[in-house]
Structures are given as structure tokens and as C-alpha cells.
Scaffold this motif. Structure first.
Motif, short mmCIF file in Angstrom:
data_model
loop_
_atom_site.label_atom_id
_atom_site.label_comp_id
_atom_site.label_asym_id
_atom_site.label_seq_id
_atom_site.Cartn_x
_atom_site.Cartn_y
_atom_site.Cartn_z
N LEU A 20 1.31 1.81 -13.14
CA LEU A 20 2.73 1.94 -12.76
C LEU A 20 2.89 1.87 -11.24
O LEU A 20 3.85 1.29 -10.73
N ALA A 21 1.95 2.48 -10.51
CA ALA A 21 2.02 2.43 -9.05
C ALA A 21 1.85 1.00 -8.55
O ALA A 21 2.52 0.57 -7.60
N ASP A 22 0.96 0.23 -9.19
CA ASP A 22 0.80 -1.18 -8.81
C ASP A 22 2.08 -1.95 -9.06
O ASP A 22 2.49 -2.80 -8.26
N ARG A 23 2.72 -1.68 -10.20
CA ARG A 23 3.95 -2.39 -10.53
C ARG A 23 5.05 -2.10 -9.51
O ARG A 23 5.76 -3.00 -9.06
N LEU A 24 5.18 -0.83 -9.13
CA LEU A 24 6.19 -0.48 -8.13
C LEU A 24 5.84 -1.06 -6.76
O LEU A 24 6.73 -1.43 -5.99
N ALA A 25 4.55 -1.14 -6.46
CA ALA A 25 4.14 -1.76 -5.20
C ALA A 25 4.56 -3.22 -5.15
O ALA A 25 5.03 -3.72 -4.12
N LEU A 73 0.83 -1.20 0.00
CA LEU A 73 0.00 0.00 0.00
C LEU A 73 0.87 1.25 0.00
O LEU A 73 0.64 2.19 -0.78
N LEU A 74 1.87 1.28 0.86
CA LEU A 74 2.77 2.43 0.90
C LEU A 74 3.51 2.58 -0.42
O LEU A 74 3.68 3.70 -0.93
N GLY A 75 3.94 1.46 -0.99
CA GLY A 75 4.65 1.51 -2.27
C GLY A 75 3.77 2.08 -3.37
O GLY A 75 4.23 2.88 -4.19
N HIS A 76 2.51 1.67 -3.39
CA HIS A 76 1.58 2.18 -4.41
C HIS A 76 1.39 3.68 -4.27
O HIS A 76 1.45 4.42 -5.26
#
Length: 428
Positions: free
Chosen positions: A286-291, A208-211
Motif C-alpha cells: 500500500l505504501a508503494d502504491r501511494l508513493a 521515498l517520502l510518499g512511501h
């Protein structure tokens, strides 16, 4: 206590297949999808709404295909994003022109007429001027001295997604999380919805924080200072130019004069939203991928599944708020104990949600597509994209001692949010 799970069995009215379900959730047929979406929303009736949904759907499917094929999405500063920024700057240029015209009119005077006109122009410029957000004063806000271990975790996640960390963390009662900025210096604020945080595993919390922090890293412009405030200015103009209700003779003329500028401003507002549509959908993927790269693919997929049951979690919170209201006034100690018990009830309920309810929600998402939200890809598409991505070792791994200390740091805010939820303030 939450309703106890009770297994039900019945034949499907459509195909006759035996249905095994849970009395707490919608009974549906996995074989033919009977009753899979009893609350299906009405289709959009306006041409604008239909066009926005179609645009979001097309962008979402295109970006999903690119990512499933191993392609990196277009750079964050593509033609649409640059055009949106240019249009936003033009909107702000109008505000500057109003301010300059106001100052000039006041200085010129023109026998007092210029003073009146100048003050009107200056008032409009002041109303439309971009304003930085303030720190929320209606919910607990934590700084580094308040929660050093939580900030240490956020710092580590920020390094993993290659961005700066946050300056403050606000805690509220939403089943959500978000990032934004505040103050003239653009300080960063992370908003954590405590109900969502409570039902996540330590690994899913890192996802969650990563996203959320990835939105800083990806340059998501939708809520940025330039584009976000331009949308606000256009929305305010559009509101100011709404027709006067029950107009008199003179007001009929005023309403007629409003028509053309209101249509122009409405068109600009729609254009700005459309220009940022693809960027917004891309930012979520992209946010999901980084998460996933920060916390692991399994953790990111688990986060998606928890988001699928947000409505069920909201229902439980409403039930608990109603029960608390029926119980009448309580002592401070009793109220605090009941607030702390809320989180145990919520996590127990989330853990008891059966797999067939998750599957139903995925099928509902597939049927509805972008009907509900034109700014985020449907959760089932985000989940499919994560599952298709390659697995990598998590960049940030939870530590048991840190998790315990973070719980201690959040204890006061956790109790305060629970009290508000039990008073019925679900959105906080």
C-alpha cells in the motif's frame, strides 16, 4: 575515485553464451543464470525460521495477486490485526498487574517479606513498562526552523497521502529511510538515510517520502505503541528467562523452572509476529502504491531500482572509509572537503551501474524470495506490482528552486554524516 568501469567478455562455462559484463560487478549469464547469485544464503535450518519464511511468502504472493487483479487489500484492521492488538494489550495487562501487586505487597508489608517481594515486582513492572522513544542524540536532527523548504515538501507529500506531517527529521548514514514516533505525545519522526537521498532524483525523493509517510496513513501497527512495545516486553521476558550458563546445583533447578515460562513467552512472541506478518506485507504494498500516486509510477519504480543496489553502495562507502583511514589524520578543512567529495563519488557510482546489474539483482530477488527479509515483500515483487498499476499524474511535482534550497538546508547535516561514514560508522 570509484573503480572505473571495464567491460569484460567471456563465454559462459555452462551454456557457452558470450557474456558481456562490468569488472566491478558479478559476471553472470543472462541466458542460463550461471553465477547469478554467488552469495546465496544458506537455507533456514530451524523449524521456526522455515515457518516464518513460508508464512511471509504466502502472504506476499496472496497480496500481490490481489493487487495485480485490481483488488484493494483487506482493511488494515482485519482479524489478525485486531487479534494482535488484543494480545498486545494482554501483555501490557500483565505489566499493570505486576505494578499493582508490587504496590499492594509493599503496602501490606508482611513483616518485611512483602516489602522485598513488592520491590521485586515493581522493578519488573518498571523494566517491562512501555516507553516512548526519544529523539536520537547520535545524529543530526532538523526541525521546521532549520529546514523550512524540506518540511514544506514533506507537508505537501503528507497531504497527498492523507496523513499528518512530521515534527522532526533525523539524518543518518543508512541506505534507507523510516518513520517512527517519539515522546509521550507520539510526535512523528522521519529518518532519512543521506546515502540513499543523494542517489535519488528529485522525483524519486518524493516517492521515498510518499512511501514512508504512507505507513502513517495505512496504520502500520508493527512498530506502534501498543504492538511494538508488547514485542519489546516479550523479548525482554524471554531474555530474562534464558538458562543460566554453567549452572551450579541450585541454578540447575532454577533453569528447570525457567523452561515452561520461557517456552510460553517464546510462543506468544512468535504468535504476535505472525499475526502482524500479513499486515506488514500489506503495508509495504500500500505504501508503494501511494508513493506512485504521489510522485508517479516511474519515480516509484526508479526508487525500487535504487534499493536493489544498496549492497553495492554500501561496498563503495566501506571502500571510501578504508581509504580515508589509510590517509591518516587530516586538517579540519581537508576533512570537510573529503566529506563533501564522498557524495559526488557515490552519485557518480550509482549513475554508472549498468542495466545488467539491476537485472541480476531482480533475478536474485526472484530466487531468494523471502529468505532475506520476512517483513518486506521482495523488491522484484514490489516493482512488478508498481508496473502493473495504472499510471496517474503525480500529485507532487519537484520544483527546481525548492530542490536547491533543500540542498542548502541539508548541507551541514550532509557533511556531518559524510564525516561519520568516512570514520567507518556506516549504520550511524
Amino acid at each position: 575515485m570509484p573503480a572505473i568501469a571495464q567491460e569484460t567478455t567471456q563465454p559462459c562455462p555452462e551454456c557457452g553464451t558470450e557474456i558481456r559484463g562490468d569488472s566491478r560487478f558479478t559476471v553472470w549469464c543472462p541466458a542460463c543464470d550461471w553465477n547469478v547469485d554467488p552469495g546465496e544464503p544458506q537455507p533456514d535450518t530451524g523449524r521456526l525460521e522455515r515457518a516464518e519464511r513460508a508464512l511471509a511468502r504466502r502472504h506476499g504472493e496472496q497480496l500481490l495477486a490481489e493487487m495485480l487483479n485490481g483488488q484493494e487489500p483487506l482493511p488494515r484492521r482485519d482479524v489478525s490485526a485486531v487479534t494482535a492488538t488484543a494480545l498486545a494489550l494482554t501483555v501490557h495487562g500483565v505489566t499493570v498487574a505486576l505494578a499493582v501487586g508490587g504496590v499492594w505487597s509493599v503496602a501490606a508489608g508482611w513483616g518485611g517479606v512483602g516489602m522485598v517481594a513488592g520491590l521485586v515486582l515493581l522493578a519488573l513492572a518498571w523494566a517491562l513498562a512501555p516507553r516512548p522513544r526519544r529523539l536520537p542524540d547520535d545524529r543530526p536532527v532538523l526541525f521546521r526552523a532549520d529546514a523550512p523548504e524540506l518540511f514544506a515538501l514533506v507537508d505537501e507529500v503528507a497531504r497527498a497521502v492523507d496523513t499528518r506531517s512530521v515534527h522532526a527529521i533525523a539524518v543518518d548514514g543508512s541506505i534507507n529511510a523510516a518513520v517512527t514516533t517519539y515522546g509521550v505525545r507520539g510526535r512523528r519522526l522521519l529518518v532519512l538515510g543521506m546515502p540513499l537521498w543523494e542517489v535519488l532524483t528529485p522525483e524519486e525523493r518524493i516517492a521515498l517520502l510518499g512511501h514512508e509517510l504512507a505507513h502513517y496513513a495505512n496504520g502500520d501497527t508493527r512498530n506502534g505503541l501498543v504492538v511494538g512495545t508488547a514485542v519489546r516486553s516479550l523479548s525482554l521476558w524471554h531474555h530474562i528467562l534464558q538458562p543460566l550458563p554453567h549452572p551450579s546445583g541450585l541454578e540447575v533447578i532454577v533453569n528447570a523452572l525457567y523452561v515452561l515460562p520461557r517456552l510460553l513467552i517464546g510462543g506468544l512472541l512468535v504468535l504476535l509476529v505472525r499475526l502482524t506478518s500479513r499486515a506488514g506485507v500489506r503495508a509495504e504494498y500500500l505504501a508503494d502504491r501511494l508513493a506512485a500516486r504521489t510522485a508517479s509510477k516511474d519515480a516509484a519504480v526508479g526508487l525500487m531500482d535504487r534499493l536493489l543496489i544498496a549492497d553495492s553502495l554500501s561496498g563503495l562507502l566501506r571502500t571510501e572509509a578504508n581509504r580515508a583511514a589509510l590517509g591518516g589524520p587530516r586538517s579540519t578543512r581537508e576533512a570537510a572537503a573529503r566529506a563533501d567529495e564522498l557524495w559526488g563519488r557515490l552519485t557518480a557510482f550509482a549513475a554508472s551501474v549498468p542495466e545488467h546489474e539491476y537485472e541480476r539483482q531482480r533475478r536474485v530477488g526472484a530466487r531468494r524470495g523471502h529468505q532475506v527479509d520476512a517483513t518486506h515483500p521482495p523488491t522484484h515483487l514490489r516493482r512488478a506490482c508498481l508496473l502493473a498499476d495504472r499510471s496517474e499524474a503525480a500529485a507532487v511535482v519537484p520544483q527546481a528552486r525548492r530542490t536547491e534550497l533543500i540542498g542548502t538546508e541539508l548541507a551541514a547535516a550532509r557533511t556531518e554524516v559524510a564525516r561519520r561514514l568516512l570514520r567507518g560508522s556506516l549504520g550511524d
